[in-house]
Design a protein around this motif. Structure first.
Motif, PDB file in Angstrom:
ATOM      1  N   PHE A 168     123.690  17.450  62.032  1.00  0.00           N
ATOM      2  CA  PHE A 168     124.474  18.462  61.260  1.00  0.00           C
ATOM      3  C   PHE A 168     124.639  19.822  61.696  1.00  0.00           C
ATOM      4  O   PHE A 168     123.946  20.100  62.508  1.00  0.00           O
ATOM      5  N   THR A 169     125.478  20.484  61.329  1.00  0.00           N
ATOM      6  CA  THR A 169     125.921  21.974  61.392  1.00  0.00           C
ATOM      7  C   THR A 169     125.707  22.671  60.179  1.00  0.00           C
ATOM      8  O   THR A 169     126.394  22.258  59.007  1.00  0.00           O
ATOM      9  N   ASN A 170     124.981  23.843  59.979  1.00  0.00           N
ATOM     10  CA  ASN A 170     125.023  24.501  58.811  1.00  0.00           C
ATOM     11  C   ASN A 170     124.720  26.126  59.150  1.00  0.00           C
ATOM     12  O   ASN A 170     123.981  26.365  60.342  1.00  0.00           O
ATOM     13  N   ASP A 171     125.650  27.037  58.596  1.00  0.00           N
ATOM     14  CA  ASP A 171     125.398  28.360  59.069  1.00  0.00           C
ATOM     15  C   ASP A 171     125.851  28.627  60.396  1.00  0.00           C
ATOM     16  O   ASP A 171     125.163  29.801  61.124  1.00  0.00           O
ATOM     17  N   GLY A 172     126.686  27.779  61.161  1.00  0.00           N
ATOM     18  CA  GLY A 172     127.168  27.847  62.501  1.00  0.00           C
ATOM     19  C   GLY A 172     126.013  27.555  63.292  1.00  0.00           C
ATOM     20  O   GLY A 172     126.249  27.778  64.564  1.00  0.00           O
ATOM     21  N   VAL A 173     125.131  26.980  62.976  1.00  0.00           N
ATOM     22  CA  VAL A 173     124.021  26.527  63.980  1.00  0.00           C
ATOM     23  C   VAL A 173     124.268  24.793  63.716  1.00  0.00           C
ATOM     24  O   VAL A 173     123.999  24.186  62.918  1.00  0.00           O
ATOM     25  N   HIS A 174     124.052  24.191  65.052  1.00  0.00           N
ATOM     26  CA  HIS A 174     124.186  22.769  65.187  1.00  0.00           C
ATOM     27  C   HIS A 174     122.613  22.286  65.129  1.00  0.00           C
ATOM     28  O   HIS A 174     122.014  22.719  66.242  1.00  0.00           O
ATOM     29  N   PHE A 175     122.390  21.344  64.458  1.00  0.00           N
ATOM     30  CA  PHE A 175     120.988  20.809  64.616  1.00  0.00           C
ATOM     31  C   PHE A 175     121.281  19.293  64.975  1.00  0.00           C
ATOM     32  O   PHE A 175     121.623  18.495  64.152  1.00  0.00           O
ATOM     33  N   LYS A 176     120.548  19.010  66.395  1.00  0.00           N
ATOM     34  CA  LYS A 176     120.753  17.703  66.661  1.00  0.00           C
ATOM     35  C   LYS A 176     119.769  16.953  66.372  1.00  0.00           C
ATOM     36  O   LYS A 176     118.486  17.228  65.741  1.00  0.00           O
ATOM     37  N   LYS A 177     119.782  15.518  66.296  1.00  0.00           N
ATOM     38  CA  LYS A 177     118.775  14.678  65.824  1.00  0.00           C
ATOM     39  C   LYS A 177     117.633  14.670  66.973  1.00  0.00           C
ATOM     40  O   LYS A 177     117.803  15.060  68.192  1.00  0.00           O
ATOM     41  N   GLY A 178     116.241  14.412  66.434  1.00  0.00           N
ATOM     42  CA  GLY A 178     115.226  14.509  67.176  1.00  0.00           C
ATOM     43  C   GLY A 178     114.253  15.637  67.242  1.00  0.00           C
ATOM     44  O   GLY A 178     114.308  16.443  66.212  1.00  0.00           O
ATOM     45  N   SER A 179     113.459  15.956  67.926  1.00  0.00           N
ATOM     46  CA  SER A 179     112.584  17.104  67.896  1.00  0.00           C
ATOM     47  C   SER A 179     113.258  18.324  68.268  1.00  0.00           C
ATOM     48  O   SER A 179     114.008  18.491  69.251  1.00  0.00           O
ATOM     49  N   LEU A 180     112.906  19.327  67.223  1.00  0.00           N
ATOM     50  CA  LEU A 180     113.570  20.721  67.367  1.00  0.00           C
ATOM     51  C   LEU A 180     112.542  22.023  67.249  1.00  0.00           C
ATOM     52  O   LEU A 180     111.702  21.596  66.582  1.00  0.00           O
ATOM     53  N   PHE A 181     112.697  22.885  67.897  1.00  0.00           N
ATOM     54  CA  PHE A 181     111.792  23.958  67.799  1.00  0.00           C
ATOM     55  C   PHE A 181     112.794  25.005  67.183  1.00  0.00           C
ATOM     56  O   PHE A 181     113.845  25.562  67.704  1.00  0.00           O
ATOM     57  N   LEU A 182     112.292  25.429  66.284  1.00  0.00           N
ATOM     58  CA  LEU A 182     113.237  26.507  65.274  1.00  0.00           C
ATOM     59  C   LEU A 182     112.440  27.841  65.076  1.00  0.00           C
ATOM     60  O   LEU A 182     111.355  28.057  64.812  1.00  0.00           O
ATOM     61  N   ASN A 183     113.447  28.851  64.972  1.00  0.00           N
ATOM     62  CA  ASN A 183     112.898  30.232  64.930  1.00  0.00           C
ATOM     63  C   ASN A 183     113.190  30.295  63.332  1.00  0.00           C
ATOM     64  O   ASN A 183     113.746  29.534  62.545  1.00  0.00           O
TER      65      ASN A 183
END
Length: 301
Positions: A168-183
């Protein structure tokens, strides 16, 4: 240099390191105690408890976790509600997500409304009273987390790792499926997405749980003691609770087995429009079934 001098030098070096670690340890301890005093805000004792909770005796207890969305100039509403019940006798922890739109009586307002409005009307105390009435259990502790400022905590620990199950995309940020490292900023956007999630509130709350659990896990792994200043500062600004530092230490030591056996449940109901307003309606049978399960978990009659 003979072996005696080598051993003496090595011994002095180890002693110096031990002193440094000891001083830093004492500094961190005092800073943690200072932080616990800042974030401590008591609430009224539950009328549903005959005897107060005693964590020294390993009593089962409940915690209401409030993820509050506070923005400038706004008191905020409880963006998410999660109830934890911990029983060290059977080594289990139950986590119940309560959808923000759940329709119930707001205690102290004497009106039927969405459960998250209780916070806007009367803060933590009214929210606690309302959840107690809704589930017929005592709320022993609470933790209020300001989700807007929680990004500072994420940044203070260097970011968090999550497992994303929805592209999904929220606040202009695209979040792909799988492992993510987020600030911190991305973590906040990650938790705020709601309308594009097929699971609605439950999906959003699952992401919020991931961030909170990741913060705890990542914070426990930090080896650079310098980072604790920023972490504690962020906690001071974004967390409020009625846990004392003594209770936290006791629970960490005595309830560890229960925290390793977590059962997650959803409050079963369905969406319904009433006079043009969306509510999450929980059938009375489902509410009573859950209430009885929680009372058993808390060793109540």
């Amino acid at each position: 240099m003979n072996w005696k001098k080598i051993l003496l030098k090595a011994g002095l070096t180890l002693l110096s390191l031990a002193l440094i670690v000891g001083v830093l340890g004492m500094y961190i301890y005092h800073e943690v105690v200072s932080t616990s005093k800042v974030i401590y805000q008591p609430i009224k004792k539950s009328v549903r408890r005959v005897e107060p909770i005693n964590v020294v005796e390993k009593d089962p207890f409940s915690v209401l976790l409030l993820g509050v969305d506070k923005r400038e100039g706004d008191r905020g509403r409880s963006d998410s509600l999660m109830l934890l019940t911990v029983n060290p006798n059977n080594d289990t922890t139950k986590i119940i997500s309560i959808p923000r739109d759940t329709r119930t009586l707001i205690v102290g307002k004497n009106r039927i409304d969405k459960i998250n409005h209780a916070y806007a009307f009367g803060g933590v105390q009214m929210t606690v009273n309302t959840v107690e009435k809704f589930l017929n259990i005592p709320i022993d502790y609470y933790m209020e987390v300001n989700m807007e400022g929680f990004k500072d905590v994420v940044d203070a620990i260097g970011g968090v790792k999550v497992n994303n199950t929805l592209d999904f995309t929220n606040d202009g940020v695209h979040f792909k499926k799988g492992s993510l490292f987020l600030n911190g900023s991305d973590a906040l956007s990650f938790t705020r997405m709601r309308y594009d999630d097929p699971n609605g509130d439950f999906g959003r709350e699952a992401r919020q749980r991931q961030i909170i659990e990741a913060v705890i896990t990542q914070g426990a792994k930090i080896e650079n003691l310098i980072g604790y200043d920023e972490i504690l500062k962020s906690i001071k600004n974004n967390l409020v609770t009625n846990f004392t530092i003594q209770e936290i230490y006791k629970i960490q030591r005595e309830y560890r087995q229960a925290s390793g056996n977590i059962e997650q449940e959803q409050l079963q109901g369905s969406g319904k429009l009433i006079k043009g307003i969306y509510y999450y309606q929980v059938p009375e049978k489902n509410r009573l079934t859950l209430s009885n399960e929680l009372r058993k978990q808390l060793s109540l009659e």
